[in-house]
Design a protein around this motif. Structure first.
Motif, PDB file in Angstrom:
ATOM      1  N   ALA A 122       0.850  -1.188   0.000  1.00 25.95           N
ATOM      2  CA  ALA A 122       0.000   0.000   0.000  1.00 25.95           C
ATOM      3  C   ALA A 122       0.885   1.237   0.000  1.00 25.95           C
ATOM      4  O   ALA A 122       1.764   1.378   0.850  1.00 25.95           O
ATOM      5  CB  ALA A 122      -0.909  -0.004   1.218  1.00 25.95           C
ATOM      6  N   HIS A 123       0.663   2.104  -0.954  1.00 27.24           N
ATOM      7  CA  HIS A 123       1.437   3.336  -1.035  1.00 27.24           C
ATOM      8  C   HIS A 123       0.654   4.454  -0.349  1.00 27.24           C
ATOM      9  O   HIS A 123      -0.522   4.668  -0.629  1.00 27.24           O
ATOM     10  CB  HIS A 123       1.705   3.698  -2.496  1.00 27.24           C
ATOM     11  CG  HIS A 123       2.715   2.806  -3.138  1.00 27.24           C
ATOM     12  ND1 HIS A 123       3.948   3.237  -3.559  1.00 27.24           N
ATOM     13  CD2 HIS A 123       2.690   1.484  -3.411  1.00 27.24           C
ATOM     14  CE1 HIS A 123       4.625   2.226  -4.074  1.00 27.24           C
ATOM     15  NE2 HIS A 123       3.871   1.150  -3.999  1.00 27.24           N
ATOM     16  N   ASP A 124       1.307   5.151   0.535  1.00 26.28           N
ATOM     17  CA  ASP A 124       0.646   6.173   1.343  1.00 26.28           C
ATOM     18  C   ASP A 124       1.421   7.474   1.204  1.00 26.28           C
ATOM     19  O   ASP A 124       2.265   7.806   2.027  1.00 26.28           O
ATOM     20  CB  ASP A 124       0.602   5.715   2.808  1.00 26.28           C
ATOM     21  CG  ASP A 124      -0.211   6.670   3.665  1.00 26.28           C
ATOM     22  OD1 ASP A 124      -1.049   7.398   3.112  1.00 26.28           O
ATOM     23  OD2 ASP A 124       0.013   6.692   4.891  1.00 26.28           O
ATOM     24  N   GLU A 125       1.169   8.206   0.128  1.00 23.56           N
ATOM     25  CA  GLU A 125       1.869   9.460  -0.109  1.00 23.56           C
ATOM     26  C   GLU A 125       0.920  10.463  -0.753  1.00 23.56           C
ATOM     27  O   GLU A 125      -0.054  10.078  -1.413  1.00 23.56           O
ATOM     28  CB  GLU A 125       3.086   9.246  -1.020  1.00 23.56           C
ATOM     29  CG  GLU A 125       2.742   8.793  -2.426  1.00 23.56           C
ATOM     30  CD  GLU A 125       3.965   8.719  -3.322  1.00 23.56           C
ATOM     31  OE1 GLU A 125       5.032   9.217  -2.937  1.00 23.56           O
ATOM     32  OE2 GLU A 125       3.846   8.155  -4.428  1.00 23.56           O
ATOM     33  N   PRO A 126       1.175  11.734  -0.562  1.00 23.92           N
ATOM     34  CA  PRO A 126       0.350  12.739  -1.234  1.00 23.92           C
ATOM     35  C   PRO A 126       0.607  12.720  -2.734  1.00 23.92           C
ATOM     36  O   PRO A 126       1.629  12.210  -3.195  1.00 23.92           O
ATOM     37  CB  PRO A 126       0.822  14.050  -0.607  1.00 23.92           C
ATOM     38  CG  PRO A 126       2.218  13.779  -0.153  1.00 23.92           C
ATOM     39  CD  PRO A 126       2.243  12.330   0.250  1.00 23.92           C
ATOM     40  N   VAL A 127      -0.348  13.240  -3.482  1.00 25.02           N
ATOM     41  CA  VAL A 127      -0.139  13.449  -4.905  1.00 25.02           C
ATOM     42  C   VAL A 127      -0.029  14.953  -5.141  1.00 25.02           C
ATOM     43  O   VAL A 127      -0.839  15.734  -4.651  1.00 25.02           O
ATOM     44  CB  VAL A 127      -1.262  12.820  -5.769  1.00 25.02           C
ATOM     45  CG1 VAL A 127      -2.648  13.339  -5.390  1.00 25.02           C
ATOM     46  CG2 VAL A 127      -1.008  13.067  -7.245  1.00 25.02           C
ATOM     47  N   HIS A 128       1.023  15.338  -5.847  1.00 19.55           N
ATOM     48  CA  HIS A 128       1.305  16.741  -6.149  1.00 19.55           C
ATOM     49  C   HIS A 128       1.183  16.910  -7.647  1.00 19.55           C
ATOM     50  O   HIS A 128       1.855  16.221  -8.416  1.00 19.55           O
ATOM     51  CB  HIS A 128       2.709  17.099  -5.674  1.00 19.55           C
ATOM     52  CG  HIS A 128       3.114  18.513  -5.974  1.00 19.55           C
ATOM     53  ND1 HIS A 128       4.431  18.927  -5.949  1.00 19.55           N
ATOM     54  CD2 HIS A 128       2.393  19.614  -6.319  1.00 19.55           C
ATOM     55  CE1 HIS A 128       4.498  20.215  -6.244  1.00 19.55           C
ATOM     56  NE2 HIS A 128       3.267  20.645  -6.484  1.00 19.55           N
TER      57      HIS A 128
END
Length: 255
Positions: A122-128
């Motif tokens: 599971a990837h848990d990062e903001p999208v910019h």
């Protein structure tokens, strides 16, 4: 469309942009947008929107409508899921050019893709991402969608056509927009590398990340922009690793 412009180099610093903070969203607007309205800051050339957005994991823009607008989305970090009422679905990530023509009317949603399981993790990062709107040549066209991977082109250096309606990019631009007077370029620059801006009645230079120096104007940092009128040909040199977005425009919306 506007008449002959007067030469000008107008630097707009990141801190001058209109902010929107919504918990799940951090957004900075280069032009009037939503409840932020300044009658003296509505567009440059045919560019109406230059929004610099960061969306938290598991959140995003719910389904909403657009009409008569060419919308180009450029992701810098993370991935963004697009779904629309015309049946188009796609995941937009760094190096992927994407365009949506709203035309007679379209509804779409945009969500941070980090909740998905990718390769078992599971990837848990903001999208910019930066979303840019330009007016089409004519109203009432059929809605449409296009995306294309251009990461390999970006690795070659220089200004890479991302989206364009101009004839000179017919065989070069990654995706087509329905405005024959406008084209968007991107460049990923390492420290010391430089590119030369095209010459046009209207240019918009945006630095979504990194630091560069614009010939004749000085240092620009993350989030800074320059609106150039009746000029061009200046060199942009990276002071540190950077990414830039440049709109070349040969027409403007009448004030």
């Amino acid at each position: 469309m506007a008449g002959t412009p007067t030469p000008q180099v107008d630097i707009r610093r990141s801190a001058e942009r209109f902010p929107t903070e919504a918990g799940w969203l951090t957004s900075r607007h280069s032009f009037s947008f939503g409840h932020h309205h300044d009658p003296a800051n509505t567009h440059h050339g045919v560019l109406l929107v230059n929004n610099d957005d960061v969306v938290r994991p598991g959140t995003g823009f719910d389904t909403h409508p657009h009409r008569d607008m060419e919308i180009v989305t450029w992701v810098l970090q993370g991935s963004l899921v697009h779904q629309d009422s015309e049946g188009h679905n796609g995941v937009i990530y760094p190096g992927l050019a994407q365009r949506m023509s709203a035309g007679t009317g379209i509804r779409h949603s945009e969500k941070n893709d980090s909740w998905r399981l990718q390769g078992g993790d599971a990837h848990d990062e903001p999208v910019h991402f930066v979303q840019m709107w330009v007016v089409p040549d004519e109203a009432g066209i059929a809605p449409g969608y296009e995306q294309l991977e251009i990461g390999d082109e970006l690795l070659k250096g220089g200004l890479v056509p991302v989206a364009s309606g101009m004839d000179k990019h017919r065989d070069a631009a990654a995706i087509r927009i329905k405005n024959r007077y406008a084209g968007l370029y991107a460049a990923r620059l390492q420290a010391g590398q430089s590119v030369q801006l095209p010459e046009a009645p209207y240019l918009h230079l945006f630095v979504p990340r990194g630091e560069v120096n614009l010939e004749g104007a000085g240092a620009l940092g993350t989030g800074d922009a320059v609106r150039l009128t009746a000029t061009g040909g200046q060199r942009v040199t990276a002071a540190a690793d950077a990414e830039i977005l440049v709109w070349e425009m040969h027409a403007a919306i009448a004030a």
